[in-house]
Structure formats: structure tokens, C-alpha cells
Design a protein around this motif. Structure first.
Motif, PDB file in Angstrom:
ATOM      1  N   UNK A   1       0.819  -1.209   0.000  1.00 52.91           N
ATOM      2  CA  UNK A   1       0.000   0.000   0.000  1.00 52.91           C
ATOM      3  C   UNK A   1       0.858   1.267   0.000  1.00 52.91           C
ATOM      4  N   UNK A   2       1.935   1.280   0.788  1.00 57.47           N
ATOM      5  CA  UNK A   2       2.764   2.492   0.855  1.00 57.47           C
ATOM      6  C   UNK A   2       3.463   2.771  -0.471  1.00 57.47           C
ATOM      7  N   UNK A   3       3.814   1.680  -1.197  1.00 58.80           N
ATOM      8  CA  UNK A   3       4.436   1.859  -2.513  1.00 58.80           C
ATOM      9  C   UNK A   3       3.417   2.394  -3.510  1.00 58.80           C
ATOM     10  N   UNK A   4       2.188   1.875  -3.439  1.00 61.56           N
ATOM     11  CA  UNK A   4       1.129   2.339  -4.342  1.00 61.56           C
ATOM     12  C   UNK A   4       0.830   3.817  -4.107  1.00 61.56           C
ATOM     13  N   UNK A   5       0.772   4.225  -2.833  1.00 62.51           N
ATOM     14  CA  UNK A   5       0.500   5.630  -2.520  1.00 62.51           C
ATOM     15  C   UNK A   5       1.644   6.522  -2.999  1.00 62.51           C
ATOM     16  N   UNK A   6       2.859   6.030  -2.847  1.00 60.57           N
ATOM     17  CA  UNK A   6       4.000   6.821  -3.313  1.00 60.57           C
ATOM     18  C   UNK A   6       3.945   6.982  -4.837  1.00 60.57           C
ATOM     19  N   UNK A   7       3.559   5.913  -5.550  1.00 59.81           N
ATOM     20  CA  UNK A   7       3.443   5.985  -7.001  1.00 59.81           C
ATOM     21  C   UNK A   7       2.399   7.004  -7.419  1.00 59.81           C
ATOM     22  N   UNK A   8       1.308   7.075  -6.643  1.00 59.54           N
ATOM     23  CA  UNK A   8       0.239   8.024  -6.966  1.00 59.54           C
ATOM     24  C   UNK A   8       0.675   9.478  -6.785  1.00 59.54           C
ATOM     25  N   UNK A   9       1.751   9.693  -6.016  1.00 59.58           N
ATOM     26  CA  UNK A   9       2.224  11.061  -5.759  1.00 59.58           C
ATOM     27  C   UNK A   9       3.277  11.530  -6.760  1.00 59.58           C
ATOM     28  N   UNK A  10       3.677  10.652  -7.656  1.00 60.75           N
ATOM     29  CA  UNK A  10       4.734  11.020  -8.598  1.00 60.75           C
ATOM     30  C   UNK A  10       4.235  12.008  -9.639  1.00 60.75           C
ATOM     31  N   UNK A  11       5.163  12.792 -10.181  1.00 57.24           N
ATOM     32  CA  UNK A  11       4.863  13.715 -11.275  1.00 57.24           C
ATOM     33  C   UNK A  11       5.799  13.471 -12.450  1.00 57.24           C
ATOM     34  N   UNK A  12       5.479  14.066 -13.570  1.00 63.76           N
ATOM     35  CA  UNK A  12       6.345  13.938 -14.746  1.00 63.76           C
ATOM     36  C   UNK A  12       7.749  14.463 -14.451  1.00 63.76           C
ATOM     37  N   UNK A  13       8.739  13.737 -14.919  1.00 65.85           N
ATOM     38  CA  UNK A  13      10.166  14.044 -14.801  1.00 65.85           C
ATOM     39  C   UNK A  13      10.726  13.863 -13.394  1.00 65.85           C
ATOM     40  N   UNK A  14       9.942  13.272 -12.463  1.00 71.67           N
ATOM     41  CA  UNK A  14      10.538  12.854 -11.199  1.00 71.67           C
ATOM     42  C   UNK A  14      11.625  11.824 -11.510  1.00 71.67           C
ATOM     43  N   UNK A  15      12.720  11.872 -10.748  1.00 72.34           N
ATOM     44  CA  UNK A  15      13.777  10.876 -10.883  1.00 72.34           C
ATOM     45  C   UNK A  15      13.532   9.800  -9.826  1.00 72.34           C
ATOM     46  N   UNK A  16      13.366   8.555 -10.264  1.00 70.07           N
ATOM     47  CA  UNK A  16      13.005   7.494  -9.332  1.00 70.07           C
ATOM     48  C   UNK A  16      13.873   6.259  -9.559  1.00 70.07           C
ATOM     49  N   UNK A  17      13.895   5.417  -8.514  1.00 71.30           N
ATOM     50  CA  UNK A  17      14.495   4.091  -8.603  1.00 71.30           C
ATOM     51  C   UNK A  17      13.421   3.080  -8.210  1.00 71.30           C
ATOM     52  N   UNK A  18      13.330   2.000  -8.985  1.00 73.29           N
ATOM     53  CA  UNK A  18      12.366   0.950  -8.655  1.00 73.29           C
ATOM     54  C   UNK A  18      13.062  -0.399  -8.641  1.00 73.29           C
ATOM     55  N   UNK A  19      12.505  -1.292  -7.815  1.00 74.10           N
ATOM     56  CA  UNK A  19      12.891  -2.700  -7.836  1.00 74.10           C
ATOM     57  C   UNK A  19      11.636  -3.505  -8.093  1.00 74.10           C
ATOM     58  N   UNK A  20      11.794  -4.602  -8.810  1.00 73.85           N
ATOM     59  CA  UNK A  20      10.619  -5.403  -9.094  1.00 73.85           C
ATOM     60  C   UNK A  20      10.955  -6.602  -9.952  1.00 73.85           C
ATOM     61  N   UNK A  21       9.878  -7.262 -10.392  1.00 77.83           N
ATOM     62  CA  UNK A  21      10.002  -8.490 -11.173  1.00 77.83           C
ATOM     63  C   UNK A  21       9.573  -8.234 -12.609  1.00 77.83           C
ATOM     64  N   UNK A  22      10.344  -8.780 -13.534  1.00 74.01           N
ATOM     65  CA  UNK A  22       9.987  -8.674 -14.950  1.00 74.01           C
ATOM     66  C   UNK A  22       8.861  -9.657 -15.238  1.00 74.01           C
TER      67      UNK A  22
END
Length: 584
Positions: free
Chosen positions: A57-78
Motif C-alpha cells: 500500500x505504501x508503494x502504491x501511494x507513493x506511485x500516486x504522488x509522482x509527477x512527470x520528470x521525477x527521478x526514481x528508482x524501482x525494484x521489481x520483477x519482470x
């Protein structure tokens, strides 16, 4: 580590792998219960996937707060995408995100960071660092890198050595205006930024470095246009113990190498044309030979026919426009208006339609019969269905005007295909050029250019007739390189300076170091310099160099991003022994 892969790496081969990506947020699609984010870096775009079922949930909420051209790092599964995108290399997969870190927030950019942006040129130059993120500019800079690497590879394989020459040099009176730099330690004296490394590369030849090259910044304080910047880059080259043919062979091969490696195009031996023939046939010394419309001189065919305008002209000359006989009167009148513009300067234009049935209809039928117009057609190589356009007046001006019309018509007719490459050498330039205002001669290339063998004596009797041992490489109507065999004898160089109006004292003050060097065993030598910015733009299918330069100046020579040039403070001026500037 910030990333295990780039945003252009991943395919179905990595499905089920755990990966780390970093980049900029290109776009966000929030569906409420799931979020899709396009993550971009220099290498491509990868889609990120967040949903309420699989994402904390905290990751989903953080994703919802992103804007265009934010610099981010993600980890996940292909994972495999349900709806694949065949337009991008990573379009078959997406990343199911399990961790998200905001590396830096971003303001909303002043224009969209997309291939087709809503930003005008001025705003994009002000925020050039954002513009570089867009594929068109990014790809142009990567293309430039590819060209420069191929140049270095070819020249190194040919035995050339790259040598750096100084940027702080001495101002000379030849060529364009210098940019000057005050010297703090030498009160009242100035360096100049080099317009080219010309004298230094000649000194390298004296020093025995018989094959030199340098990809070098040069500086000229001159009016700007689409293919000119106050600072520009040259592929500067020089060779010792060579004649003109040696140099033409090497750099013809370099150009062939670039066309083959960069564009996948094979070109046969380059045609050669004298300067006089280029001016007579195309009206300029850098003709575009991708298409015809060669000039046909009509003096003997059009004068003494009671048409005063032609009778009074020094030159009457025409071109045949393919399929131009179908032009309406309104379209022809528009061409007449075009040549009358101040930028072209013609007083008018005579035309003749060569009809499909073999008859002619002209704007001067009162003075010329069908046989006369048929001779015009023969002289201009016109065919049935073509339009013959004729200008007249003073020779040099008329050739320039018709050359401009030829290029304009070729553009309108789609004859200047950027994916077709037609190189040629223009040779045998005049050594000297007469300044009509002052009545004095100046060097057409530079004062170190050697006259053609056997022509030195003409300097005293007919200086305008002396041909230079000089050559230009032309590609698609653009001069991409030029050079000459140099003077390597002190006495000949002194003679050249004399004919350019230098007193012996002035020549020694300006160029004594070079003439002194010639006394210590200067070998015969010559060279060539390519304009890298222009070469890259043409290979890239464009003629405007600005988008192939990382941080270009505008048409006023300003860098609007950093706001330069700018005033400096009074303390700096005082330290440089300069008068205080009047600040606006």
C-alpha cells in the motif's frame, strides 16, 4: 547500485528476474486500482506496473504522488505484458514494482518531453538540458558521437596523430573578427581565440609530425545563420610531403568511410569541377549536383533582338525547370516576386514555356520567335513540358540570383532528397579576391595558400588570374571541407604578404614566428579541415547545425540558458586593466 539494467535492456528473456531500474517518469496512467508508469532513460522506456493486489500500500501511494520528470528508482520483477507495445524494444514486458524510491522531485517542465513537443525553439534553448532528454536531440548528439568516433578511427588507422594546439593565441588581421581575451599579467595586451589552428598545424609539419589531426573548437565573431555558430568544431588535418592528389585521395576515402559506416551508402570516385566551371554552370562554388537545372548562357542567343533589357546586360542566363510548363500564370508571377525580394535582388524574370507539343509561349514573344526560343531550350537542356527561367544583369550578381532560384525551385520540387548524397571536389580557386570597395586584393582562403605551380610570376602582372593550389569538398550543396597546399618557403611567403598589402614590418610582427620556422627545414605540406557540425547535420539529413550541438547559441550569439555574454564586475575589469563597463 542504482540500476541493474537500463530502460532499454529488458525483453522476455528476463521474465521472472528481479531487477533494479532508475530514470525519469515519462508518463503516468492512474486507473485507480492500478497504475502504469513509463520510466525513461537514455536507452529507452520500460513500463512499470503497480496494483492494489500485488503492490504494498505504501508503494502504491507513493506511485500516486509522482509527477512527470521525477527521478526514481524501482525494484521489481519482470513480467510479460498482457497488452504488448510493438513500437518499443521493451514492449513485451513490464516491471511489477515491489520497491520505489524518489531520488529527486521535479517541477512541471515548461514543455512536454516528447518527440513532438509543444515547446517553441526559444523556450527549448532556455531549458536545453530538458530538450536533450527528448529523443530527437538525444539521438542527434549520439549520432554526432558516432561520426566523430569513425573519424578518429579512420584517421588513426591511416597513421594520423591527434595533437592539441593552443586556444589562447595571437590576433591576426585575416579572416573574420577574432574573439579577444584580456591578459591580466600583461597589461593592455590581449589573446585571441583561434579561428582555426592553421599556423600551429603548419608548425607541427616543420616539427616532423607528418600526419596530424585534431577535432577542435574554433571561434569567429561573425553574423550567424542556420549553419554557423560563434564557436564551432573542425576536423583539422595536415600532412607533410604531399601534393594535392595525395590529400584529395585521403579525405575522399574518409568521406566514403563515413557514408558507408554511418549511412550504409557506397559512393564511387568523387567528380571534380573547377571553380570557374562551378560558377559558370551553377552560379556558386558549392553546387548541389543531386539534380540538374544547369545554367545555360544565352548572350549570343538573346541579345541584339531589340529587347533592351537583355541587350544592356553583361550576362543573360537561364535554367530549365522540370515540368514547369504546367505552372499557372499565378505560380510564375509568384516566382517573379520571389526573385525580386531584397534577399535575392533580381529586377525581374523572363520565362518561356516549352509546351508538350514542341511549341513555345514566352513573356517576350514580341521580341523572340519560335526558332529563338528553341535555341534557348537547347542551351538550357530544356525538354517538352519544362519552363525556362531567364535572368540578366551584371555577371556575378546574376549568377548568384539564378543560383538562389535554382535551389529554391529544387526544394519546392522535392529534388533535394536528404537521403541522397552527391559529393564533389571543387578545385583551382582564385588565389586572390578583389575587394570592390577598397580595390585591394585579399586571400580567398588564407595567406598561407600556395599558388598553382608556375603561376607565382602572375602575381606582379595579373594577380586576379592566379589560381590557388586549393580545394573544397562539397556535399549536397554545402561546403563540408576545404584546404590547400601551403607555402613552405620563406621568400614565397614574403611575396604573398607583399601582394596582400603587408609591409615587411607588419608581416614580421604578425607572422614572423612562422617565417622563421620555414628557415629550419619546412617540408612541403598541405591539409584540409572539415566543418564537423555541418558534416554531422548533413549526414543526419538536415542542414541546420543547432540541433547537433549540445548547447548552441541563438541567432544573436547568446546562450539564453546561462545568459551569456554578460557584464563582469568592476573589480574584475580593474584587475584586467580595462575601463569600467557601462552597465545597461
Amino acid at each position: 547500485m542504482y540500476r541493474s539494467h537500463t530502460c532499454g535492456d529488458l525483453t522476455t528473456a528476463q521474465i521472472s528476474e528481479e531487477v533494479t531500474l532508475s530514470g525519469w517518469v515519462q508518463g503516468i496512467r492512474d486507473k485507480g486500482f492500478m497504475i502504469y508508469i513509463d520510466l525513461r532513460d537514455r536507452y529507452g522506456i520500460t513500463q512499470l506496473y503497480f496494483d492494489a493486489e500485488n503492490t504494498p500500500k505504501n508503494i502504491l501511494e507513493k506511485a500516486q504522488s509522482l509527477g512527470r520528470e521525477f527521478v526514481i528508482q524501482v525494484k521489481g520483477t519482470v513480467v510479460e505484458r498482457a497488452s504488448k507495445n510493438p513500437n518499443i524494444p521493451t514492449g513485451a514486458i513490464e516491471i511489477l514494482v515491489t520497491a520505489l524510491t524518489v531520488l529527486n522531485k521535479a517541477l512541471v517542465p515548461p514543455f512536454t518531453i516528447e518527440d513532438k513537443t509543444d515547446g517553441g525553439e526559444d523556450i527549448r534553448m532556455k531549458y536545453r538540458y530538458l530538450d536533450i532528454r527528448r529523443n530527437p536531440v538525444k539521438n542527434n548528439l549520439m549520432f554526432r558521437h558516432k561520426v566523430t568516433m569513425e573519424v578518429r578511427k579512420f584517421l588513426s588507422d591511416q597513421g594520423f596523430i591527434e595533437v592539441e594546439t593552443p586556444y589562447l593565441i595571437k590576433s591576426t588581421p585575416e579572416g573574420a573578427r577574432d574573439f579577444v581575451v584580456p591578459s591580466r599579467m600583461n597589461e593592455g595586451q590581449f589573446y585571441a581565440l583561434p579561428q582555426s589552428p592553421q599556423t600551429f598545424k603548419q608548425l607541427l609539419m616543420v616539427g616532423g609530425m607528418d600526419k596530424y589531426f585534431q577535432i577542435v573548437k574554433c571561434f569567429r565573431d561573425e553574423d550567424l545563420r542556420a549553419d554557423r555558430q560563434p564557436e564551432f568544431t573542425q576536423i583539422d588535418c595536415e600532412m607533410a610531403f604531399v601534393e594535392q592528389e595525395d590529400i584529395l585521395t585521403v579525405f575522399e576515402n574518409l568521406t566514403k568511410h563515413l557514408l558507408k559506416e554511418i549511412k550504409g551508402i557506397s559512393v564511387d570516385a568523387f567528380p571534380r569541377m573547377t571553380y570557374d566551371d562551378a560558377m559558370r554552370t551553377y552560379g556558386n562554388d558549392k553546387p548541389d549536383i543531386r539534380f540538374g537545372m544547369a545554367f545555360g548562357e544565352l548572350n549570343s542567343l538573346a541579345q541584339h533582338k531589340d529587347f533592351g533589357i537583355f541587350n544592356e546586360a553583361e550576362l543573360v542566363v537561364g535554367i530549365a525547370v522540370p515540368n514547369g510548363a504546367a505552372y499557372t500564370r499565378k505560380e510564375i508571377d509568384a516566382l517573379v516576386d520571389w526573385v525580386r525580394r531584397p534577399q535575392v535582388g533580381a529586377k525581374g524574370m523572363v520565362y518561356a514555356r516549352y509546351n508538350e507539343d514542341g511549341t513555345f509561349k514566352s513573356s517576350v514573344d514580341k521580341f523572340y520567335n519560335q526558332d529563338d526560343l528553341a535555341n534557348w531550350a537547347k542551351a538550357t537542356n530544356a525538354k517538352p513540358g519544362d519552363l525556362i527561367c531567364v535572368l540578366s544583369g551584371e555577371t556575378n550578381k546574376t549568377r548568384t540570383q539564378l543560383s538562389a532560384l535554382r535551389m529554391e525551385l529544387a526544394t519546392r520540387l522535392g529534388l533535394r532528397d536528404p537521403e541522397v548524397f552527391a559529393p564533389l571536389w571543387v578545385v583551382d580557386f582564385p588565389l586572390l579576391e578583389l575587394d570592390e570597395e577598397t580595390g585591394h586584393y585579399h586571400a580567398m582562403h588564407h595567406p598561407f595558400t600556395s599558388p598553382k605551380p608556375g603561376q607565382l610570376e602572375l602575381l606582379d602582372t595579373d594577380p586576379g588570374a592566379v589560381k590557388a593550389n586549393a580545394y573544397d569538398l562539397v556535399l549536397n550543396g554545402n561546403e563540408i571541407g576545404g584546404g590547400s597546399i601551403r607555402i613552405h618557403d620563406k621568400e614565397m611567403q614574403a611575396t604573398m604578404f607583399k601582394h596582400l598589402g603587408f609591409s615587411p614590418e607588419e608581416a614580421k610582427a604578425q607572422f614572423g614566428f612562422l617565417m622563421d620556422a620555414f628557415q629550419y627545414g619546412a617540408p612541403p605540406h598541405g591539409g584540409l579541415a572539415f566543418g564537423l557540425d555541418r558534416l554531422v547535420a548533413i549526414l543526419g539529413g538536415q542542414e541546420t547545425i543547432r540541433d547537433f550541438i549540445a548547447f548552441p547559441k541563438n541567432n544573436s550569439g547568446r546562450d539564453v540558458m546561462i545568459d551569456a555574454p554578460a557584464f563582469i564586475d568592476d573589480a574584475q575589469l580593474k584587475e584586467l586593466h580595462l575601463k569600467l563597463a557601462l552597465k545597461a
